[in-house]
Design a protein around this motif. Structure first.
Motif, mmCIF file in Angstrom:
data_model
loop_
_atom_site.group_PDB
_atom_site.id
_atom_site.type_symbol
_atom_site.label_atom_id
_atom_site.label_comp_id
_atom_site.label_asym_id
_atom_site.label_seq_id
_atom_site.Cartn_x
_atom_site.Cartn_y
_atom_site.Cartn_z
ATOM 1 N N CYS A 38 0.818 -1.228 0.000
ATOM 2 C CA CYS A 38 0.000 0.000 0.000
ATOM 3 C C CYS A 38 0.843 1.265 0.000
ATOM 4 O O CYS A 38 0.387 2.332 0.426
ATOM 5 C CB CYS A 38 -0.948 0.003 1.206
ATOM 6 S SG CYS A 38 -2.084 -1.390 1.226
ATOM 7 N N TYR A 39 2.090 1.146 -0.431
ATOM 8 C CA TYR A 39 2.947 2.327 -0.554
ATOM 9 C C TYR A 39 2.443 3.177 -1.726
ATOM 10 O O TYR A 39 2.058 2.642 -2.756
ATOM 11 C CB TYR A 39 4.392 1.878 -0.811
ATOM 12 C CG TYR A 39 5.348 3.002 -1.097
ATOM 13 C CD1 TYR A 39 5.927 3.709 -0.060
ATOM 14 C CD2 TYR A 39 5.648 3.369 -2.413
ATOM 15 C CE1 TYR A 39 6.800 4.755 -0.317
ATOM 16 C CE2 TYR A 39 6.507 4.409 -2.683
ATOM 17 C CZ TYR A 39 7.081 5.095 -1.623
ATOM 18 O OH TYR A 39 7.937 6.133 -1.884
ATOM 19 N N PRO A 40 2.414 4.510 -1.609
ATOM 20 C CA PRO A 40 2.856 5.316 -0.477
ATOM 21 C C PRO A 40 1.750 5.698 0.507
ATOM 22 O O PRO A 40 2.018 6.353 1.502
ATOM 23 C CB PRO A 40 3.411 6.567 -1.155
ATOM 24 C CG PRO A 40 2.494 6.747 -2.337
ATOM 25 C CD PRO A 40 2.135 5.356 -2.804
ATOM 26 N N THR A 41 0.528 5.281 0.231
ATOM 27 C CA THR A 41 -0.593 5.720 1.073
ATOM 28 C C THR A 41 -0.391 5.328 2.528
ATOM 29 O O THR A 41 -0.742 6.077 3.449
ATOM 30 C CB THR A 41 -1.911 5.121 0.553
ATOM 31 O OG1 THR A 41 -2.057 5.461 -0.834
ATOM 32 C CG2 THR A 41 -3.101 5.656 1.328
ATOM 33 N N ILE A 42 0.206 4.155 2.752
ATOM 34 C CA ILE A 42 0.398 3.662 4.120
ATOM 35 C C ILE A 42 1.253 4.615 4.954
ATOM 36 O O ILE A 42 1.128 4.690 6.183
ATOM 37 C CB ILE A 42 1.044 2.250 4.085
ATOM 38 C CG1 ILE A 42 1.005 1.595 5.470
ATOM 39 C CG2 ILE A 42 2.467 2.306 3.557
ATOM 40 C CD1 ILE A 42 -0.340 1.156 5.921
ATOM 41 N N LEU A 43 2.117 5.380 4.297
ATOM 42 C CA LEU A 43 3.018 6.273 5.029
ATOM 43 C C LEU A 43 2.263 7.370 5.775
ATOM 44 O O LEU A 43 2.759 7.892 6.781
ATOM 45 C CB LEU A 43 4.039 6.904 4.072
ATOM 46 C CG LEU A 43 4.962 5.929 3.327
ATOM 47 C CD1 LEU A 43 5.927 6.696 2.440
ATOM 48 C CD2 LEU A 43 5.716 5.031 4.294
ATOM 49 N N TYR A 44 1.080 7.715 5.290
ATOM 50 C CA TYR A 44 0.287 8.737 5.968
ATOM 51 C C TYR A 44 -0.205 8.260 7.340
ATOM 52 O O TYR A 44 -0.651 9.067 8.150
ATOM 53 C CB TYR A 44 -0.911 9.138 5.104
ATOM 54 C CG TYR A 44 -0.516 9.839 3.829
ATOM 55 C CD1 TYR A 44 -0.001 11.134 3.851
ATOM 56 C CD2 TYR A 44 -0.629 9.203 2.595
ATOM 57 C CE1 TYR A 44 0.376 11.777 2.682
ATOM 58 C CE2 TYR A 44 -0.263 9.838 1.419
ATOM 59 C CZ TYR A 44 0.248 11.129 1.466
ATOM 60 O OH TYR A 44 0.624 11.758 0.300
ATOM 61 N N HIS A 45 -0.071 6.982 7.602
ATOM 62 C CA HIS A 45 -0.484 6.410 8.892
ATOM 63 C C HIS A 45 0.705 6.234 9.832
ATOM 64 O O HIS A 45 0.621 5.474 10.797
ATOM 65 C CB HIS A 45 -1.167 5.057 8.662
ATOM 66 C CG HIS A 45 -2.436 5.133 7.863
ATOM 67 N ND1 HIS A 45 -3.679 5.278 8.445
ATOM 68 C CD2 HIS A 45 -2.644 5.098 6.515
ATOM 69 C CE1 HIS A 45 -4.606 5.309 7.500
ATOM 70 N NE2 HIS A 45 -4.008 5.210 6.317
#
Length: 279
Positions: A38-45
């Motif tokens: 789920c990179y890069p969306t996961i980084l927002y978590h």
């Protein structure tokens, strides 16, 4: 699955605190897989996920600690340096504790995690650099020949630190690190020994960081015979490739002190190009 992250993440966070260790293992593994898929969306978590990693580093089970170290390595290296810096004061001391763990699996992955984290943190890693280098050079001095993987990972990460913090910040540690590298080269009598591959990777990264540092000249007369011998005689493709990478880095980045070795290097490379089985 990316669209499901807001509902998935809280559920997995809850599992991190489960009394059953295998559930905690699964939670760390799940986050590791989400980070990859789920990179890069996961980084927002990150404000939710990194406390999970830190919790795993404190777990009583080495298997959970190991997964948390792997998760830390792959997640932190994707973040911006200023974001990584927020978590270093809590994360790095825990990793440093695991770097001397009696559990070898946890120890190896903790050491391995600090290299990419340092590369992501850049100058923010400096408060921890000396202590980490001391742990790794002590590892090299204390290990016997059977602990080749611990030696190898320690060497590789020492090179990653140099690349992360740069010449000026690494200079105070250059001599002690290169002394450790040379010691490993001189005591590794097996031309196909697995430690050599890691030592050459370390040399490549230090060369990229230190450039034409005048102190490098004192070590080239020792390093170069090992590199050319590995290229010409080793039966290990990985060792030969890493030796070539090291020579390439030395040629490119330390040209000011490498001049005396150019002719011999060209002869070695010419022999490879004209051989029946070029690398």
């Amino acid at each position: 699955i990316v669209s499901m992250l807001p509902s998935l993440v809280p559920q997995i966070v809850h599992a991190v605190h489960d009394p059953e260790y295998f559930v905690r293992e699964s939670a760390q593994f799940a986050f590791q897989q989400l980070a990859a898929q789920c990179y890069p969306t996961i980084l927002y978590h990150h404000m939710t996920i990194i406390p999970v990693i830190i919790c795993g580093l404190d777990d009583c089970m080495p298997s959970v600690q190991r997964l948390a170290c792997l998760h830390a390595e792959h997640f932190m290296e994707q973040l911006q340096a200023d974001t990584v810096a927020m978590y270093l004061p809590e994360m790095i001391p825990k990793l440093m504790s695991l770097m001397t763990s009696p559990c070898m699996d946890a120890r190896l992955v903790a050491i391995g995690a600090t290299g990419p984290i340092a590369a992501a943190a850049l100058e923010h890693f400096l408060p921890y650099l000396q202590a980490c280098i001391t742990i790794l050079t002590d590892n090299l001095a204390a290990c016997d020949s059977q602990q080749w993987l611990l030696k190898g990972v320690s060497l590789e990460v020492l090179g990653q630190y140099a690349f992360a913090v740069g010449q000026q910040n690494y200079t105070p540690y250059f001599i002690v690190v290169m002394t450790s590298v040379v010691t490993e080269l001189e005591t590794n009598i097996d031309i196909d020994g697995p430690v050599l591959e890691y030592a050459y990777t370390c040399i490549s990264n230090i060369a990229k960081a230190m450039g034409s540092h005048v102190e490098f000249k004192n070590y080239l007369s020792i390093i170069m015979p090992f590199l050319t011998r590995s290229i010409n005689e080793s039966n290990s493709d990985n060792t030969q490739v890493e030796a070539l990478h090291a020579i390439g880095a030395l040629t490119r980045y330390t040209l000011g002190v490498f001049t005396d070795y150019l002719d011999d290097t060209l002869d070695t490379l010419g022999t490879i190009v004209t051989s029946e089985n070029p690398i």
